[in-house]
Design a protein around this motif. Structure first.
Motif, PDB file in Angstrom:
ATOM      1  N   ALA A  33     -22.173  42.879 -51.557  1.00 12.38           N
ATOM      2  CA  ALA A  33     -22.867  44.108 -51.149  1.00 12.38           C
ATOM      3  C   ALA A  33     -21.928  45.102 -50.470  1.00 12.38           C
ATOM      4  O   ALA A  33     -22.268  46.279 -50.307  1.00 12.38           O
ATOM      5  CB  ALA A  33     -24.047  43.772 -50.232  1.00 12.38           C
ATOM      6  N   LEU A  34     -20.731  44.647 -50.068  1.00 14.56           N
ATOM      7  CA  LEU A  34     -19.781  45.556 -49.418  1.00 14.56           C
ATOM      8  C   LEU A  34     -19.188  46.567 -50.396  1.00 14.56           C
ATOM      9  O   LEU A  34     -18.699  47.612 -49.984  1.00 14.56           O
ATOM     10  CB  LEU A  34     -18.650  44.759 -48.760  1.00 14.56           C
ATOM     11  CG  LEU A  34     -19.074  43.839 -47.614  1.00 14.56           C
ATOM     12  CD1 LEU A  34     -17.907  42.963 -47.186  1.00 14.56           C
ATOM     13  CD2 LEU A  34     -19.589  44.662 -46.434  1.00 14.56           C
ATOM     14  N   TRP A  35     -19.192  46.229 -51.694  1.00 16.60           N
ATOM     15  CA  TRP A  35     -18.553  47.146 -52.651  1.00 16.60           C
ATOM     16  C   TRP A  35     -19.360  47.395 -53.921  1.00 16.60           C
ATOM     17  O   TRP A  35     -18.922  48.131 -54.792  1.00 16.60           O
ATOM     18  CB  TRP A  35     -17.179  46.600 -53.055  1.00 16.60           C
ATOM     19  CG  TRP A  35     -17.232  45.198 -53.586  1.00 16.60           C
ATOM     20  CD1 TRP A  35     -17.798  44.784 -54.759  1.00 16.60           C
ATOM     21  CD2 TRP A  35     -16.741  44.015 -52.954  1.00 16.60           C
ATOM     22  NE1 TRP A  35     -17.678  43.429 -54.900  1.00 16.60           N
ATOM     23  CE2 TRP A  35     -17.024  42.922 -53.798  1.00 16.60           C
ATOM     24  CE3 TRP A  35     -16.063  43.776 -51.740  1.00 16.60           C
ATOM     25  CZ2 TRP A  35     -16.674  41.612 -53.475  1.00 16.60           C
ATOM     26  CZ3 TRP A  35     -15.727  42.461 -51.437  1.00 16.60           C
ATOM     27  CH2 TRP A  35     -16.023  41.409 -52.296  1.00 16.60           C
ATOM     28  N   ALA A  36     -20.511  46.744 -54.074  1.00 20.77           N
ATOM     29  CA  ALA A  36     -21.296  46.889 -55.312  1.00 20.77           C
ATOM     30  C   ALA A  36     -21.749  48.344 -55.471  1.00 20.77           C
ATOM     31  O   ALA A  36     -21.688  49.127 -54.517  1.00 20.77           O
ATOM     32  CB  ALA A  36     -22.476  45.927 -55.280  1.00 20.77           C
ATOM     33  N   PRO A  37     -22.204  48.719 -56.675  1.00 21.01           N
ATOM     34  CA  PRO A  37     -22.442  50.132 -56.975  1.00 21.01           C
ATOM     35  C   PRO A  37     -23.395  50.840 -56.009  1.00 21.01           C
ATOM     36  O   PRO A  37     -23.225  52.022 -55.728  1.00 21.01           O
ATOM     37  CB  PRO A  37     -23.042  50.107 -58.391  1.00 21.01           C
ATOM     38  CG  PRO A  37     -22.731  48.781 -58.959  1.00 21.01           C
ATOM     39  CD  PRO A  37     -22.425  47.850 -57.847  1.00 21.01           C
ATOM     40  N   GLY A  38     -24.400  50.127 -55.488  1.00 24.57           N
ATOM     41  CA  GLY A  38     -25.375  50.777 -54.608  1.00 24.57           C
ATOM     42  C   GLY A  38     -25.042  50.646 -53.127  1.00 24.57           C
ATOM     43  O   GLY A  38     -25.869  50.951 -52.269  1.00 24.57           O
ATOM     44  N   ALA A  39     -23.818  50.206 -52.820  1.00 22.60           N
ATOM     45  CA  ALA A  39     -23.447  50.000 -51.411  1.00 22.60           C
ATOM     46  C   ALA A  39     -23.512  51.316 -50.635  1.00 22.60           C
ATOM     47  O   ALA A  39     -23.205  52.384 -51.161  1.00 22.60           O
ATOM     48  CB  ALA A  39     -22.036  49.417 -51.329  1.00 22.60           C
ATOM     49  N   VAL A  97     -15.580  42.677 -69.443  1.00 20.47           N
ATOM     50  CA  VAL A  97     -16.771  43.092 -68.694  1.00 20.47           C
ATOM     51  C   VAL A  97     -16.427  43.925 -67.453  1.00 20.47           C
ATOM     52  O   VAL A  97     -17.215  44.772 -67.029  1.00 20.47           O
ATOM     53  CB  VAL A  97     -17.577  41.828 -68.281  1.00 20.47           C
ATOM     54  CG1 VAL A  97     -18.792  42.178 -67.445  1.00 20.47           C
ATOM     55  CG2 VAL A  97     -18.009  41.071 -69.535  1.00 20.47           C
ATOM     56  N   VAL A  98     -15.233  43.697 -66.865  1.00 20.21           N
ATOM     57  CA  VAL A  98     -14.970  44.359 -65.575  1.00 20.21           C
ATOM     58  C   VAL A  98     -13.751  45.298 -65.551  1.00 20.21           C
ATOM     59  O   VAL A  98     -13.655  46.151 -64.659  1.00 20.21           O
ATOM     60  CB  VAL A  98     -14.790  43.323 -64.429  1.00 20.21           C
ATOM     61  CG1 VAL A  98     -15.976  42.369 -64.350  1.00 20.21           C
ATOM     62  CG2 VAL A  98     -13.492  42.549 -64.549  1.00 20.21           C
ATOM     63  N   ALA A  99     -12.799  45.129 -66.497  1.00 20.61           N
ATOM     64  CA  ALA A  99     -11.521  45.847 -66.339  1.00 20.61           C
ATOM     65  C   ALA A  99     -11.555  47.249 -66.924  1.00 20.61           C
ATOM     66  O   ALA A  99     -12.434  47.599 -67.716  1.00 20.61           O
ATOM     67  CB  ALA A  99     -10.394  45.036 -66.988  1.00 20.61           C
ATOM     68  N   ASP A 100     -10.566  48.022 -66.533  1.00 17.17           N
ATOM     69  CA  ASP A 100     -10.321  49.355 -67.093  1.00 17.17           C
ATOM     70  C   ASP A 100     -11.562  50.247 -67.053  1.00 17.17           C
ATOM     71  O   ASP A 100     -11.929  50.882 -68.050  1.00 17.17           O
ATOM     72  CB  ASP A 100      -9.793  49.224 -68.540  1.00 17.17           C
ATOM     73  CG  ASP A 100      -8.513  48.395 -68.594  1.00 17.17           C
ATOM     74  OD1 ASP A 100      -7.685  48.534 -67.664  1.00 17.17           O
ATOM     75  OD2 ASP A 100      -8.353  47.585 -69.531  1.00 17.17           O
ATOM     76  N   GLY A 101     -12.208  50.254 -65.904  1.00 16.07           N
ATOM     77  CA  GLY A 101     -13.342  51.169 -65.719  1.00 16.07           C
ATOM     78  C   GLY A 101     -14.657  50.668 -66.272  1.00 16.07           C
ATOM     79  O   GLY A 101     -15.648  51.415 -66.294  1.00 16.07           O
ATOM     80  N   ALA A 102     -14.728  49.383 -66.714  1.00 18.10           N
ATOM     81  CA  ALA A 102     -15.988  48.869 -67.258  1.00 18.10           C
ATOM     82  C   ALA A 102     -17.091  48.811 -66.195  1.00 18.10           C
ATOM     83  O   ALA A 102     -18.267  48.903 -66.513  1.00 18.10           O
ATOM     84  CB  ALA A 102     -15.775  47.486 -67.877  1.00 18.10           C
ATOM     85  N   ILE A 103     -16.695  48.632 -64.935  1.00 16.79           N
ATOM     86  CA  ILE A 103     -17.688  48.697 -63.849  1.00 16.79           C
ATOM     87  C   ILE A 103     -17.161  49.637 -62.770  1.00 16.79           C
ATOM     88  O   ILE A 103     -15.949  49.786 -62.603  1.00 16.79           O
ATOM     89  CB  ILE A 103     -17.967  47.315 -63.205  1.00 16.79           C
ATOM     90  CG1 ILE A 103     -16.663  46.668 -62.678  1.00 16.79           C
ATOM     91  CG2 ILE A 103     -18.676  46.391 -64.166  1.00 16.79           C
ATOM     92  CD1 ILE A 103     -16.892  45.482 -61.761  1.00 16.79           C
ATOM     93  N   PRO A 104     -18.093  50.274 -62.033  1.00 12.85           N
ATOM     94  CA  PRO A 104     -17.643  51.061 -60.889  1.00 12.85           C
ATOM     95  C   PRO A 104     -17.118  50.098 -59.824  1.00 12.85           C
ATOM     96  O   PRO A 104     -17.764  49.101 -59.537  1.00 12.85           O
ATOM     97  CB  PRO A 104     -18.921  51.777 -60.414  1.00 12.85           C
ATOM     98  CG  PRO A 104     -20.062  50.998 -60.981  1.00 12.85           C
ATOM     99  CD  PRO A 104     -19.562  50.257 -62.176  1.00 12.85           C
TER     100      PRO A 104
END
Ligand code: NAD
Length: 363
Positions: free
Chosen positions: A181-187, A332-339
């Motif tokens: 929750a410290l860094w997830a998109p809605g933090a 799933v996560v690299a190169d901008g796949a997730i904020p």
């Protein structure tokens, strides 16, 4: 940060927290929700407890549903819905862990009944508006405010029977909720506040719970942490850690709880340089460090104290699987796949997966 602005939507549930709250205050909470025809949902193992808790309003219980299974198979959801309709239930009372809460949510989703949840683990599902159902091997999840329990009664006394292994697994699952929750998109600043307080409660309580499962002070700290962790996670959402574990767990059938516990300190080590220094400082203190220290190593120390295996190599991931594992995670996560507060390259993923395989992050 605050100067960038943020949006905060609070959950609308009422929380009653306290040792013996389930015995002393549940009937009043059923009344407050206008429950005249209560359907009790509890797994077979928790049903005797549920019957005891429902004793004061037994005349208003119209049904008992005990076919609770992990990940809520649709057949179970359909059976629970049919019972709710046949009995004209107007309130769902769930007593149990995340699977039980999930079963009540599945009924709420279609039949729009309020849920009163009495959690007996640290899963945190009771604080979210997320539902999940499985059909065969396929799991579907969705978000609907109607499934979020209207009232939650947290009673640490109900968790004294949770064995050490399940307590550690479930408690560290809660730890993953609050750290993510410290860094997830809605933090936002409020979820950070909740998350740090949750980390403190879990860190304070978990060793005591493992030393003595009946220590109600430790049990209260952990349940309090689990509540706040669930609340923070519900708003912040899932990020690098949960997405990484989802991929690894699915592809290599790794044990869920141990995998999360092993990976989390590595994700935290990667994210730390991108966190606000004040957050790092507070997090380190919450993990019982002197502050301003690298929190990932403190979290690794807690894993050690709780007897968690050191690396993914110790829970069944083979070295020859590492390239495939890294490719799947990177997709799933690299190169901008997730904020993410820190950009993640393919090389970062390779390093992260290998480090988590090899053992703890070390000073
Ligand atoms: P669980 O509900 O499957 O329970 C695990 C075991 O613990 C069961 O055998 C149960 O009988 C036993 N148990 C429960 N309480 C006990 C107690 N006090 N003493 C002794 N034994 C006890 O597991 P869980 O970890 O609570 O929940 C996991 C499930 O919840 C997963 O399916 C997960 O997907 C879901 N979940 C959903 C959300 C959400 O937001 N929708 C959030 C977190 C977890």
């Amino acid at each position: 940060t605050r100067s960038e602005g943020f949006t905060y939507t609070s959950t609308r549930s009422r929380v009653v927290f306290g040792v013996d709250a389930s015995r002393e205050r549940l009937a009043a909470e059923v009344d407050a929700l206008g429950g005249q025809r209560v359907l009790v949902v509890a797994g077979a193992a928790e049903m005797p407890l549920a019957r005891e808790l429902a004793e004061p309003f037994a005349d208003r219980v119209v049904g008992w549903f005990d076919d609770v299974r992990q990940h809520v198979p649709v057949e179970c959801a359909e059976a629970a819905r049919a019972l709710a309709r046949d009995t004209s239930a107007d309130l769902l009372l769930s007593v149990g862990g995340g699977s039980t809460t999930g079963t009540a949510k599945a009924v709420a989703l279609t039949d729009r009944l309020p849920v009163l949840a009495v959690p007996t683990t640290y899963a945190g599902s009771e604080m979210t508006n997320v539902w999940g159902l499985t059909e065969g091997a396929r799991k579907t999840t969705g978000v609907d405010d109607v499934v979020a329990p209207r009232t939650v009664v947290y009673d640490p006394a109900l968790t004294v029977g949770l064995p050490p292994g399940l307590s550690a697994a479930s408690g560290l699952n809660a730890m993953a909720h609050c750290v993510e929750a410290l860094w997830a998109p809605g933090a936002n600043p409020v979820t950070t506040l909740l998350a740090v307080e949750a980390v403190a409660g879990l860190t304070r309580g978990l060793p005591g719970v493992l030393a003595d499962g009946e220590d109600l002070t430790a049990r209260s700290d952990v349940l309090y942490g689990a509540w706040l962790a669930g609340t923070a996670f519900a708003t912040a959402g899932s990020g690098l850690h949960h997405k990484t574990c989802h991929v690894l767990g699915g592809a290599f059938a790794l044990p869920h709880a141990e995998m999360h516990a092993v990976v989390l300190p590595h994700v935290l080590a990667f994210q730390t340089p991108a966190l606000h220094p004040a957050t790092v400082d507070r997090l380190s203190r919450a993990l019982q460090g002197p502050g301003a220290e690298r929190p990932a190593e403190l979290l690794a120390d807690l894993d050690d104290a709780l007897g968690i295996p050191a690396g993914l190599r110790d829970v069944g991931l083979r070295e020859e699987d590492l390239p495939e594992a890294a490719t799947l995670v990177a997709d799933v996560v690299a190169d901008g796949a997730i904020p993410n507060p820190r950009p993640i390259s393919r090389a970062d993923v390779d390093a992260l997966v290998r480090a988590a395989w090899a053992g703890r992050p070390r000073r």
